[in-house]
Write a protein that holds these residues in place. Structure first.
Motif, short mmCIF file in Angstrom:
data_model
loop_
_atom_site.label_atom_id
_atom_site.label_comp_id
_atom_site.label_asym_id
_atom_site.label_seq_id
_atom_site.Cartn_x
_atom_site.Cartn_y
_atom_site.Cartn_z
N GLU A 88 -21.63 -65.74 61.84
CA GLU A 88 -21.42 -66.48 63.08
C GLU A 88 -21.86 -67.93 62.91
O GLU A 88 -21.18 -68.85 63.34
CB GLU A 88 -22.22 -65.80 64.20
CG GLU A 88 -21.94 -66.31 65.59
CD GLU A 88 -23.13 -67.04 66.16
OE1 GLU A 88 -24.22 -66.99 65.54
OE2 GLU A 88 -22.99 -67.67 67.21
N LEU A 89 -22.99 -68.11 62.21
CA LEU A 89 -23.50 -69.46 61.98
C LEU A 89 -22.49 -70.26 61.16
O LEU A 89 -22.20 -71.43 61.47
CB LEU A 89 -24.85 -69.38 61.26
CG LEU A 89 -25.54 -70.69 60.92
CD1 LEU A 89 -25.74 -71.53 62.17
CD2 LEU A 89 -26.88 -70.41 60.26
N MET B 67 -33.35 -71.63 67.19
CA MET B 67 -32.41 -70.66 66.65
C MET B 67 -33.12 -69.70 65.71
O MET B 67 -32.84 -68.50 65.71
CB MET B 67 -31.25 -71.36 65.95
CG MET B 67 -30.35 -72.07 66.95
SD MET B 67 -29.05 -73.02 66.15
CE MET B 67 -28.08 -71.72 65.44
N PHE C 109 -27.50 -81.48 65.94
CA PHE C 109 -27.54 -80.11 66.45
C PHE C 109 -28.76 -79.40 65.84
O PHE C 109 -29.60 -78.82 66.54
CB PHE C 109 -26.24 -79.40 66.04
CG PHE C 109 -26.01 -78.05 66.68
CD1 PHE C 109 -27.07 -77.21 67.03
CD2 PHE C 109 -24.72 -77.60 66.92
CE1 PHE C 109 -26.83 -75.97 67.59
CE2 PHE C 109 -24.48 -76.37 67.49
CZ PHE C 109 -25.54 -75.55 67.83
N TYR D 260 -31.49 -67.97 56.62
CA TYR D 260 -30.90 -68.46 57.87
C TYR D 260 -31.23 -69.94 58.07
O TYR D 260 -30.37 -70.74 58.40
CB TYR D 260 -31.43 -67.63 59.04
CG TYR D 260 -30.65 -67.82 60.32
CD1 TYR D 260 -29.39 -67.27 60.46
CD2 TYR D 260 -31.17 -68.55 61.38
CE1 TYR D 260 -28.66 -67.44 61.63
CE2 TYR D 260 -30.45 -68.73 62.54
CZ TYR D 260 -29.19 -68.17 62.67
OH TYR D 260 -28.47 -68.34 63.83
N VAL E 210 -34.93 -67.25 67.78
CA VAL E 210 -34.03 -66.22 68.31
C VAL E 210 -33.63 -65.26 67.20
O VAL E 210 -33.56 -64.04 67.41
CB VAL E 210 -32.79 -66.88 68.96
CG1 VAL E 210 -31.75 -65.83 69.31
CG2 VAL E 210 -33.20 -67.64 70.20
N TRP F 267 -24.30 -64.77 70.13
CA TRP F 267 -25.09 -64.86 68.90
C TRP F 267 -25.71 -66.25 68.82
O TRP F 267 -25.20 -67.19 69.45
CB TRP F 267 -24.23 -64.54 67.69
CG TRP F 267 -23.78 -63.12 67.73
CD1 TRP F 267 -22.64 -62.63 68.28
CD2 TRP F 267 -24.51 -61.99 67.24
NE1 TRP F 267 -22.60 -61.27 68.15
CE2 TRP F 267 -23.73 -60.84 67.52
CE3 TRP F 267 -25.74 -61.83 66.60
CZ2 TRP F 267 -24.15 -59.56 67.19
CZ3 TRP F 267 -26.14 -60.56 66.25
CH2 TRP F 267 -25.35 -59.43 66.55
N PRO F 268 -26.79 -66.42 68.06
CA PRO F 268 -27.59 -67.64 68.20
C PRO F 268 -26.82 -68.95 68.04
O PRO F 268 -27.02 -69.87 68.84
CB PRO F 268 -28.67 -67.50 67.11
CG PRO F 268 -28.44 -66.20 66.44
CD PRO F 268 -27.44 -65.42 67.21
N ALA F 269 -25.95 -69.06 67.05
CA ALA F 269 -25.29 -70.35 66.85
C ALA F 269 -24.35 -70.67 68.01
O ALA F 269 -24.27 -71.81 68.48
CB ALA F 269 -24.54 -70.37 65.52
N THR F 270 -23.65 -69.64 68.50
CA THR F 270 -22.76 -69.83 69.65
C THR F 270 -23.59 -70.20 70.87
O THR F 270 -23.25 -71.11 71.64
CB THR F 270 -21.97 -68.54 69.92
OG1 THR F 270 -21.36 -68.12 68.71
CG2 THR F 270 -20.92 -68.75 70.98
N LEU F 271 -24.70 -69.47 71.06
CA LEU F 271 -25.59 -69.70 72.19
C LEU F 271 -26.04 -71.14 72.23
O LEU F 271 -25.89 -71.84 73.25
CB LEU F 271 -26.80 -68.76 72.08
CG LEU F 271 -27.90 -68.95 73.11
CD1 LEU F 271 -27.42 -68.51 74.48
CD2 LEU F 271 -29.14 -68.16 72.71
N MET G 104 -29.71 -64.78 76.18
CA MET G 104 -28.89 -63.87 75.39
C MET G 104 -29.01 -62.44 75.90
O MET G 104 -28.02 -61.74 76.09
CB MET G 104 -29.44 -63.98 73.96
CG MET G 104 -28.72 -63.21 72.93
SD MET G 104 -29.45 -63.74 71.35
CE MET G 104 -28.75 -62.48 70.33
N VAL H 247 -19.48 -71.15 63.43
CA VAL H 247 -19.83 -72.20 64.38
C VAL H 247 -20.01 -73.53 63.65
O VAL H 247 -19.57 -74.59 64.14
CB VAL H 247 -21.09 -71.82 65.17
CG1 VAL H 247 -21.59 -73.00 65.99
CG2 VAL H 247 -20.81 -70.64 66.07
N ARG I 1 -21.93 -60.80 73.87
CA ARG I 1 -23.17 -61.05 73.17
C ARG I 1 -23.09 -62.47 72.63
O ARG I 1 -22.20 -62.78 71.86
CB ARG I 1 -23.32 -60.03 72.04
CG ARG I 1 -24.74 -59.90 71.68
CD ARG I 1 -25.14 -58.65 71.00
NE ARG I 1 -26.56 -58.85 70.71
CZ ARG I 1 -27.24 -58.21 69.83
NH1 ARG I 1 -26.67 -57.26 69.13
NH2 ARG I 1 -28.51 -58.48 69.62
#
Lengths: 114, 914
Positions: free
Chosen positions: B62-63, B32, B24, B13, B35, A48-52, A34, B66, A46
């Motif tokens: 974002e989570l 995760m 996943f 989170y 991170v 982000w964690p879930a995309t990563l 990242m 996704v 950038r």
């Protein structure tokens, strides 16, 4: 998942390309990938964690990268390192070749880069 | 606190990871979270806590995105549509659709938005208090290096036996010998008469050492701060004005520097004005004046009056400084075995300034934040239930969209967007409510809540409100979203889906939500009831004096108008005589520190003769030392407050400057020193035994104990000396400040007016402060507990109402759904009573389950409020039985309305409706 045909994976999605480029230097853990991508693109990209990890998952499923054990004392145990596979390198090279051809094509038509 | 905040965000989170497919999650979940931690730490380093909140918001969002994509998105290797267009289009359409749907059902929209707005608003308001009081950094340079210092008595080993501020020699010795601190400032606060203005004022002031502003790292906005040399006895008096005082009384004049004002009648030169952002550590102070200490000839070791704030040297941790100080204490022990001063058993200790200022508020504020969080959860459960009910009403429409080719992902995303639109609107309304709430809280807040002026809605609070709204939207949106994902197309078109598996599962889910709501409401009601009961117990405490008809006021006599002790004494005598002559007045007198209003200094005493009880320091032959609060009182004071005399006599008019020095002690001091009685006639002296110049005094009376510092405190030893003897014999310790107390049979307002007139007649220029009834003094002393229990009461009331609404909504829905079945039963001979009974029974079962869960949870968690309770057990049986009963009554009442409606079902109509 079975080994994939290199051509079928091209063109590479942007996130795939960047993660493969990071790992081309050597094994990294998630946060380091990242950071590396962010630094290399001057903060434009950038992950982000879930995309990563969504991307890491796809790349692992396609056998382009694999998780590896790295000896290091000071890291915490949750950190998993990832390395590019031989197939991964081939796909990356194929993508670079494709991009090169594209650039040459554009140059030959008189398009200059800014 | 921050670490805990991080921990809480991490758990959120981790929980939100549930949106990802199981495979996943199990493969990458831990990484995760790791991170997440690293990103958080990096964000804090780069952009501070506001940045962290924004980053969390992004990572949560974002989570979620996704998660939706992974679960419902296109399959891999599907030809890729231009993603941005797809998302943008989808969003725009869904938002438009959501707004249209809300407009079409304004009643639903109003209920949902009001419920959530109250939840988000209350959370934001409380969070803004937490942020302003606890989280925000103190407004000083590198505030983490600042420490508050004081002295402690350790009775035996490490047992804590009381705190005390420093004396001049202690302050000077420690400042010069401690190498952990860059510099240490000493100060004391009080009130002063400010003259030389159009209107003399009585203002709060602090007398500070010359380095005070440098230690805090504050520069004056105008002029300069104090410099070394100005703190010498022979130097002229200098003052630095506070911003508010400068604006109010000096008309913001920029040429104020150099002007002369009168502080307690003595001229002092204004050398500077503080910036508007300056806050005095702990309390409002309007003016700073230099505190003069002669390092060659400091005041006595037993005169403790200096509070201390130190700045640690760069790079020195609090722990390292503590270790160094411990070494210093033991070195002093062996170097000066006979010196009365800091030692291993009487050490100088310190804590971070922030902790000292606001640490004691943290438990109450965090409990309030937790409580208000539960209210928001209950609101979410209610709204989720309403959303599911609404989604069921829209099944046909969803079915049509599905039939026209909308993927499950699209349907789910649409429901989520729906929820988020509602959450955002509610968040905006909630923020407006919070802005009002913050104003109300600042009014309601405890009178001595530090940093109360710093409570405001800033970026951090905005980020909190935004995260709370979005989290809320996800929380109440996920349930209906999954319900939509499980929709059964064919059942939708039949319109009768209540007996399908999906319908049953939904019903179970709705029941579970209501059970959860009731459980949470019980937890809140139990918490609130414990605090309210504790508050009632506290206000029932006998403080040792009577408040009825008692009024009080503060004043201080200038050395300019009253140069000699005799002038002060004459003023007091005259005032008492005049006031006692007023109709209805029973008694009047003055005291140095009024109980629950001011704290008298603690003085070291030398006790002569045998002592049977415990003393604070070693016996040396027939002398020992003992620490007690030093009070100065006139004879009428004891009568005005109706403090009972247990033995001997109180002061009388014969106890004047030239007569035999006398003292009165309280019961606690008598019991501690002479547990077998016989205190009367014993001799003691103010000050420690070495070179003690004070005259010996004789104990003439023992008084009943009075709670001096707070209603929940323990009684502490007190020594009373008559005002006139105090001035004559112990000049350095006498004070020109006094609280005047009078008891009347008339009502306090009349008394205050009459006493005020007498004061004017005696000295028209004398400023008077804190004119109030004694009842108000007592009420103010418990204002922080009143604040906590009042808010908890309000939150639990909201929880009760929301719980009732939840039961009402579910039962109404059930009755509507079962119309045909009820009609059938009535056609088969069931009477109205049976129908009402069956509905109420169903509600009763839900309530019982919910209340049982709630009681168990409350039983396991009530320990968190233990620190706030006074004389109430955290498992108080009355509360634990009463709270669920109250809730059950409310719930059954809420169920009765739909039950009645069910009983009105007409069997014929019920069948026709199909």
């Amino acid at each position: 998942m079975a080994r994939s045909d290199t051509a079928a994976l091209l063109p590479l999605k942007q996130n795939w390309l960047h993660i493969l480029l990071s790992l081309a230097e050597g094994p990294f853990h998630g946060y380091a990938i990242m950071q590396e991508v962010e630094e290399r693109t001057n903060g434009r990209i950038r992950l982000w964690p879930a995309t990563l990890y969504g991307t890491i998952r796809r790349l692992e499923n396609e056998a382009l990268i694999e998780s590896v054990d790295v000896e290091s004392q000071d890291d915490d145990e949750r950190r998993q390192y990832y390395a590019i596979t031989r197939l991964g390198r081939r796909v990356l090279s194929a993508e670079v070749g494709r991009l090169e051809q594209l650039v040459q094509l554009a140059r030959s038509k008189g398009v200059a880069s800014i | 606190m921050r670490v805990r905040l991080h921990g809480a965000a991490r758990s959120v989170y981790r929980t939100l990871l549930m949106v990802l497919p199981g495979e996943f999650r199990s493969r990458y979940g831990n990484e995760m979270v790791s991170v997440f931690d690293q990103v958080t730490i990096a964000a804090r380093r780069r952009r501070g806590w506001p940045g962290v909140l924004v980053t969390w918001l992004r990572m949560f969002g974002e989570l979620g995105i996704v998660g939706i994509r992974e679960r419902f998105g296109r399959q891999e290797r599907e030809p890729e549509l231009p993603r941005k267009v797809w998302v943008k289009d989808m969003l725009r359409n869904d938002v438009r659709y959501a707004i249209r749907a809300l407009r079409k059902s304004p009643g639903f929209a109003a209920v949902v938005i009001a419920t959530l707005a109250i939840g988000v608003g209350a959370n934001t308001a409380i969070f803004s208090v937490v942020n302003g009081v606890i989280l925000r950094a103190l407004p000083y340079e590198e505030p983490d290096r600042l420490a508050a210092l004081w002295l402690e008595f350790r009775r035996s080993g490490s047992q804590h036996g009381g705190e005390i501020v420093a004396s001049e020699p202690e302050y000077l010795d420690f400042s010069s010998e401690s190498s952990s601190f860059q510099s240490i400032a000493g100060y004391w606060t009080g009130e002063a008469n400010l003259g030389g203005l159009a209107e003399p004022e009585r203002i709060s002031m602090a007398a500070v050492s010359a380095n005070f502003l440098q230690v805090l790292g504050v520069s004056p906005a105008l002029g300069r701060g104090f410099v070394i040399g100005e703190d010498l006895r022979e130097a002229d008096d200098v003052v630095v004005l506070g911003d508010a005082l400068w604006r109010r009384s000096f008309g913001s004049a920029t040429d104020v520097v150099g002007r002369t004002v009168l502080m307690n009648g003595r001229p002092a030169t204004v050398i500077g004005v503080l910036p508007g952002s300056f806050r005095f550590p702990g309390g409002d102070v309007e003016i700073l004046r230099i505190n003069k200490i002669d390092p060659i000839n400091p005041a006595g070791r037993s005169s403790h009056y200096l509070s201390m704030i130190g700045r640690l040297r760069a790079g020195i941790s609090m722990e390292a400084a503590r270790a160094e100080t411990a070494t210093l204490m033991s070195r002093w022990d062996s170097a000066f075995p006979d010196r009365h001063g800091p030692s291993v058993t009487h050490p100088i200790v310190f804590n971070s300034l922030r902790e000292r200022m606001v640490g004691h508020l943290r438990p109450a504020l965090l409990i309030l934040l937790g409580a208000v969080g539960l209210v928001l959860l209950i609101a979410c459960a209610n709204v989720a239930n309403l959303m599911i009910a609404r989604a069921e009403g829209r099944q046909r429409e969803i079915g049509i969209r599905a039939a026209l080719g909308a993927s499950r992902g699209r349907l789910v995303a649409q429901v989520l967007v729906d929820s988020l639109v509602i959450a955002i609107v509610s968040g905006a309304v909630g923020l407006a409510l919070a802005a009002i709430g913050v104003k109300i809280l600042a009014q309601l807040g405890p009178v001595d809540l530090p940093r109360i002026h710093d409570i405001q809605i800033d970026g951090v609070v905005l980020a909190f409100a935004a995260s709370a709204s979005l989290a809320t939207g996800l929380l109440f949106g996920i349930a209906p979203a999954f319900a939509a994902a499980q929709s059964d197309l064919s059942a939708m078109f039949k319109g009768t889906n209540q007996f399908t598996t999906a319908g049953t599962r939904r019903l179970f889910f709705r029941n579970a939500l209501v059970v959860g709501e009731i459980g949470l409401a019980v937890v809140l009601v139990v918490g609130a009831a414990l605090l309210i009961k504790s508050f009632a117990r506290l206000t029932d405490v006998d403080p040792g004096f009577r408040t009825a008809g008692v009024i009080t006021l503060d004043f201080s006599l200038n050395t300019a108008t009253y140069p000699n002790d005799e002038d002060v004494a004459r003023f007091h005598t005259e005032l008492v005589e005049r006031v006692e002559a007023l109709p209805g007045i029973v008694a009047a007198g003055a005291v140095r520190a009024l109980p629950l209003h001011a704290t008298p200094g603690i003085e070291t005493l030398t006790i002569y003769g045998g002592v049977e009880g415990t003393v604070d320091e070693l016996d040396t032959g027939d002398r020992s030392t003992f620490n007690a609060m030093y009070q100065i009182a006139s004879p009428g004071y004891f009568q005005a407050l109706s403090i009972p005399l247990l033995e001997g006599r109180i002061f009388d008019r014969g106890d004047v400057a030239g007569s035999v020095p006398v003292a009165i002690i309280n019961e606690t001091m008598a019991d501690r020193l002479w547990p077998n009685g016989g205190a009367i006639g014993k001799r003691l002296r103010l000050g420690a035994f070495a070179n003690n110049p004070n005259p010996e005094m004789t104990i003439v009376g023992v008084l009943g104990d009075v709670l001096q510092t707070s209603l929940d405190a323990q009684y502490a030893p007190q020594l009373f000396v008559p005002r006139q003897q105090a001035a004559a014999n112990y000049g350095g310790l006498a004070t020109r400040f006094a609280t005047f107390v009078a008891r009347a049979e008339t009502d306090p307002v009349t008394t205050i007016r009459a006493v005020r007139n007498e004061l004017r007649a005696l000295d028209p220029g004398l400023p008077v402060a804190d004119m109030q009834s004694m009842e108000r003094v007592v009420a103010q002393s418990v204002s922080d507990r009143r604040f906590t229990s009042l808010l908890m009461g309000i939150f639990s009331a909201i929880a009760l109402v929301l719980g009732a609404v939840g039961i009402y909504g579910l039962m109404s829905y059930n009755v509507a759904r079962r119309t045909r079945e009820i009609g059938l039963r009535m056609a088969l001979g069931a009477n109205r009573g049976n129908v009402i009974g069956s509905v109420v029974l169903q509600a009763g079962i839900l309530t019982l389950v919910g209340a049982s869960v709630g009681i168990v949870v409350a039983f396991l968690t009530s320990r968190v409020v233990a620190g706030l309770l006074f004389n109430v057990s955290v498992r108080d049986p009355v509360v634990f039985v009463g709270a669920p009963i109250l809730l059950a009554l409310v719930a059954l009442l809420a169920a009765y309305v739909p039950a009645r409606r069910a009983a009105m079902v007409d069997p014929v109509e019920a069948f026709r409706a199909e």
